[in-house]
Design a protein around this motif. Structure first.
Motif, PDB file in Angstrom:
ATOM      1  N   GLY A  82       0.742  -1.167   0.047  1.00 29.78           N
ATOM      2  CA  GLY A  82       0.063   0.054  -0.130  1.00 29.78           C
ATOM      3  C   GLY A  82       0.839   1.138   0.125  1.00 29.78           C
ATOM      4  N   ILE A  83       1.954   1.251   0.592  1.00 27.18           N
ATOM      5  CA  ILE A  83       2.982   2.518   0.671  1.00 27.18           C
ATOM      6  C   ILE A  83       3.333   2.862  -0.776  1.00 27.18           C
ATOM      7  CG2 ILE A  83       3.681   2.044   3.079  1.00 27.18           C
ATOM      8  CD1 ILE A  83       6.503   0.623   1.944  1.00 27.18           C
ATOM      9  N   ILE A  84       3.459   1.819  -1.745  1.00 27.86           N
ATOM     10  CA  ILE A  84       3.699   2.363  -2.921  1.00 27.86           C
ATOM     11  C   ILE A  84       2.712   3.223  -3.602  1.00 27.86           C
ATOM     12  CG2 ILE A  84       4.385   1.563  -5.401  1.00 27.86           C
ATOM     13  CD1 ILE A  84       6.581   0.871  -3.191  1.00 27.86           C
ATOM     14  N   GLY A  85       1.517   2.768  -3.410  1.00 29.40           N
ATOM     15  CA  GLY A  85       0.300   3.618  -3.906  1.00 29.40           C
ATOM     16  C   GLY A  85       0.188   5.030  -3.230  1.00 29.40           C
ATOM     17  N   SER A  86       0.422   4.988  -1.787  1.00 31.89           N
ATOM     18  CA  SER A  86       0.342   6.231  -1.216  1.00 31.89           C
ATOM     19  C   SER A  86       1.421   7.257  -1.570  1.00 31.89           C
ATOM     20  CB  SER A  86       0.433   6.170   0.382  1.00 31.89           C
ATOM     21  OG  SER A  86       1.385   5.525   0.506  1.00 31.89           O
ATOM     22  N   PHE A  87       2.717   6.686  -1.934  1.00 33.77           N
ATOM     23  CA  PHE A  87       3.894   7.329  -2.503  1.00 33.77           C
ATOM     24  C   PHE A  87       3.572   8.006  -3.793  1.00 33.77           C
ATOM     25  CE2 PHE A  87       7.882   7.296  -4.915  1.00 33.77           C
ATOM     26  CZ  PHE A  87       8.679   8.360  -4.046  1.00 33.77           C
ATOM     27  N   ALA A  88       2.980   7.048  -4.921  1.00 29.77           N
ATOM     28  CA  ALA A  88       2.407   7.653  -6.082  1.00 29.77           C
ATOM     29  C   ALA A  88       1.652   8.804  -5.863  1.00 29.77           C
ATOM     30  CB  ALA A  88       1.934   6.577  -6.806  1.00 29.77           C
ATOM     31  N   ALA A  89       0.444   8.732  -4.693  1.00 36.12           N
ATOM     32  CA  ALA A  89      -0.579   9.603  -4.680  1.00 36.12           C
ATOM     33  C   ALA A  89       0.172  10.970  -4.368  1.00 36.12           C
ATOM     34  CB  ALA A  89      -1.292   9.228  -3.759  1.00 36.12           C
ATOM     35  N   GLY A  90       1.382  10.949  -3.440  1.00 37.68           N
ATOM     36  CA  GLY A  90       1.965  12.249  -3.040  1.00 37.68           C
ATOM     37  C   GLY A  90       2.766  12.838  -4.193  1.00 37.68           C
ATOM     38  N   ILE A  91       3.221  11.984  -5.062  1.00 39.82           N
ATOM     39  CA  ILE A  91       3.932  12.340  -6.076  1.00 39.82           C
ATOM     40  C   ILE A  91       3.116  13.177  -6.922  1.00 39.82           C
ATOM     41  CG2 ILE A  91       4.808  11.877  -8.322  1.00 39.82           C
ATOM     42  CD1 ILE A  91       6.601   9.907  -6.736  1.00 39.82           C
ATOM     43  N   ALA A  92       1.754  12.607  -7.290  1.00 40.25           N
ATOM     44  CA  ALA A  92       0.879  13.213  -8.147  1.00 40.25           C
ATOM     45  C   ALA A  92       0.279  14.327  -7.733  1.00 40.25           C
ATOM     46  CB  ALA A  92      -0.371  11.977  -8.400  1.00 40.25           C
ATOM     47  N   ILE A  93      -0.053  14.553  -6.381  1.00 38.80           N
ATOM     48  CA  ILE A  93      -0.380  15.962  -5.794  1.00 38.80           C
ATOM     49  C   ILE A  93       0.671  16.928  -5.891  1.00 38.80           C
ATOM     50  CG2 ILE A  93      -1.433  17.140  -3.665  1.00 38.80           C
ATOM     51  CD1 ILE A  93      -2.845  14.369  -3.138  1.00 38.80           C
ATOM     52  N   SER A  94       1.916  16.526  -5.641  1.00 38.40           N
ATOM     53  CA  SER A  94       2.994  17.385  -5.740  1.00 38.40           C
ATOM     54  C   SER A  94       3.122  18.336  -7.001  1.00 38.40           C
ATOM     55  CB  SER A  94       4.396  16.618  -5.389  1.00 38.40           C
ATOM     56  OG  SER A  94       4.854  15.898  -6.591  1.00 38.40           O
ATOM     57  N   GLN A  95       2.414  17.609  -8.137  1.00 40.46           N
ATOM     58  CA  GLN A  95       2.532  18.197  -9.452  1.00 40.46           C
ATOM     59  C   GLN A  95       1.289  19.219  -9.359  1.00 40.46           C
ATOM     60  OE1 GLN A  95       5.271  17.345 -11.292  1.00 40.46           O
ATOM     61  NE2 GLN A  95       5.676  16.468  -9.401  1.00 40.46           N
ATOM     62  N   THR A  96       0.666  19.403  -8.599  1.00 40.55           N
ATOM     63  CA  THR A  96      -0.764  20.215  -8.798  1.00 40.55           C
ATOM     64  C   THR A  96      -0.314  21.553  -7.939  1.00 40.55           C
ATOM     65  OG1 THR A  96      -1.763  19.468  -6.786  1.00 40.55           O
ATOM     66  CG2 THR A  96      -1.937  18.251  -8.771  1.00 40.55           C
ATOM     67  N   SER A  97      -1.159  22.622  -7.935  1.00 38.22           N
ATOM     68  CA  SER A  97      -0.908  23.780  -7.086  1.00 38.22           C
ATOM     69  C   SER A  97      -1.540  23.539  -5.633  1.00 38.22           C
ATOM     70  CB  SER A  97      -1.815  25.003  -7.813  1.00 38.22           C
ATOM     71  OG  SER A  97      -3.150  24.568  -7.684  1.00 38.22           O
ATOM     72  N   PHE A  98      -1.797  22.574  -5.461  1.00 39.09           N
ATOM     73  CA  PHE A  98      -2.285  22.327  -3.868  1.00 39.09           C
ATOM     74  C   PHE A  98      -1.198  21.561  -3.272  1.00 39.09           C
ATOM     75  CE2 PHE A  98      -6.140  21.972  -6.683  1.00 39.09           C
ATOM     76  CZ  PHE A  98      -6.857  22.737  -6.232  1.00 39.09           C
ATOM     77  N   LYS A  99      -0.221  21.441  -3.835  1.00 43.03           N
ATOM     78  CA  LYS A  99       0.960  20.675  -3.133  1.00 43.03           C
ATOM     79  C   LYS A  99       1.294  21.342  -1.520  1.00 43.03           C
ATOM     80  CE  LYS A  99       5.909  19.949  -2.903  1.00 43.03           C
ATOM     81  NZ  LYS A  99       7.319  19.929  -3.831  1.00 43.03           N
ATOM     82  N   HIS A 100       1.530  22.643  -1.378  1.00 44.06           N
ATOM     83  CA  HIS A 100       2.030  23.189  -0.262  1.00 44.06           C
ATOM     84  C   HIS A 100       1.028  23.272   0.792  1.00 44.06           C
ATOM     85  CE1 HIS A 100       5.938  24.262  -2.028  1.00 44.06           C
ATOM     86  NE2 HIS A 100       5.338  24.995  -3.084  1.00 44.06           N
TER      87      HIS A 100
END
Length: 385
Positions: free
Chosen positions: A237-255
């Motif tokens: 599951g940690i691979i999925g949550s890590f990928a989710a973090g990367i995906a959101i890091s590419q949006t304006s909502f990251k910070h």
């Protein structure tokens, strides 16, 4: 209400132990891991190792920990270092597998048990390493992104290796290797497409809703949704949550997400995860296997360290950086615990050696933080030849 007392004990002791570890020049996570050993069955016995509440809280904790790691990962750096990540993962599987097999053979294990010991040695969990690197602001270094990338590759390869071993050894004859690999390919295809096309749209639609913390709720939906999808596809599951973090890091909502998520994660869920690792330790019957345990632990540490380090060295890192990357792969963490439990259930790990294997996993997890703290404080870690 016993679980409330467990939370009180965990929060008090992890914060005090973390502060003490920092005062002694060690990473805070080391103190928190030791707290788990002290509060658990191995020493005081104040918190049971079989508490479903602790287990579920720790699952959320590790998912949030890797979600934060994904949010803070430099994707461009990760792309540039994919060859190194692959080499580190492969080196960190081959040498430990041979090491685990050799140790088991030397101590007279039958071949099937020896092969499975090699699988346990091959596992890697960098959730602890990610926390140490984050604390030292090294998560986005070339070394840090290589370690994170290697962990993803390692997880895929070890799951495939586990399936092959169980099939060959007769405990999983119905396992289809083609189906297994196909599910991994499908997982990454879906995650990449979803991260690229769906996540930004979902965040833009959900965030403006006139309810409390809509942005954070959207981020957590993506985090847990990706983690659940990873789990049903046979991935950690940690691979999925890590990928989710990367995906959101590419949006304006990251910070916004990063700023609001850390208080949630580090105030309660992540401390529970750190403690849960130590709760698995039990010294019952270990006295009769002390030589086996020492050899097992030393080979587990050295083989992963050298294997991962060689992969880094062969792909352009200097000696010091290679040693640091190898150290970042040492921790077996919750991934090896899951594999060991699977092997015990499948009859591939002798019950009398289960405790020694668990202690070996804990020792590798305890060794990694101080090693990383020492190696990454050296200025040469960020230089290349």
């Amino acid at each position: 209400m016993a679980f409330v007392l467990y939370l009180v004990l965990i929060l008090v002791f992890t914060k005090v132990a973390g502060d003490l570890a920092v005062r002694l020049g060690q990473p805070a996570v080391l103190g928190k891991l030791i707290v788990g050993v002290i509060l658990g069955p191995a020493v005081l016995g104040w918190i049971p190792s079989d508490s479903s509440f602790i287990h579920e809280m720790s699952e959320i904790g590790v998912l949030l920990l890797m979600f934060i790691a994904g949010l803070e990962t430099d994707l461009d750096q990760l792309r540039r270092n994919w060859k190194s990540a692959l080499a580190v993962a492969v080196g960190g599987i081959i040498l430990p597998f041979l090491g685990g097999f050799a140790v088991a053979e030397v101590f007279g294990f039958p071949h099937n048990y020896a092969l499975f010991m090699g699988v346990i040695f091959s596992a890697t969990s960098v959730s602890i390493s990610a926390q140490v690197l984050k604390d030292m602001n090294k998560l986005n270094s070339r070394e840090g992104t290589t370690i994170l990338g290697a962990a993803v590759v390692d997880d895929v390869l070890v799951v495939i290796l586990l399936a092959v071993m169980m099939s060959l050894l007769g405990t999983g004859a119905d396992v289809s290797l083609g189906l297994l690999i196909g599910k991994k390919v499908l997982f990454f295809a879906v995650i990449i497409v979803a991260g690229w096309l769906l996540v930004p749209r979902f965040m833009k639609i959900f965030a403006p809703l006139r309810v409390t913390e809509a942005t954070m709720s959207a981020a957590l939906i993506i985090c847990f949704g990706f983690a659940y999808f990873a789990d049903i596809m046979g991935m950690a599951g940690i691979i999925g949550s890590f990928a989710a973090g990367i995906a959101i890091s590419q949006t304006s909502f990251k910070h916004t997400v990063e700023k609001k998520l850390e208080p949630i994660a580090y105030s309660i869920f992540v401390p529970v995860f750190f403690v849960s690792i130590g709760l698995n330790v039990s010294f019952e019957g270990v006295g009769q296997q002390i030589v086996f345990l020492i050899v097992l632990s030393l080979v587990a540490i050295v083989s992963k360290w050298i294997g991962g380090g060689l992969g880094a060295r062969l792909t352009g890192f200097n000696n010091h950086s290679s040693i640091a990357i190898g150290a970042g792969m040492i921790s077996r963490g919750e991934v090896a615990l899951i594999i060991a439990a699977t092997g015990l259930e499948a009859g591939l790990l002798q019950p009398e050696y289960f405790t020694s294997v668990i202690i070996m996993v804990i020792l590798t997890t305890l060794v990694a933080p101080p090693l990383l703290k020492y190696l990454f404080r050296e200025p040469s870690v960020v230089k290349e030849d």
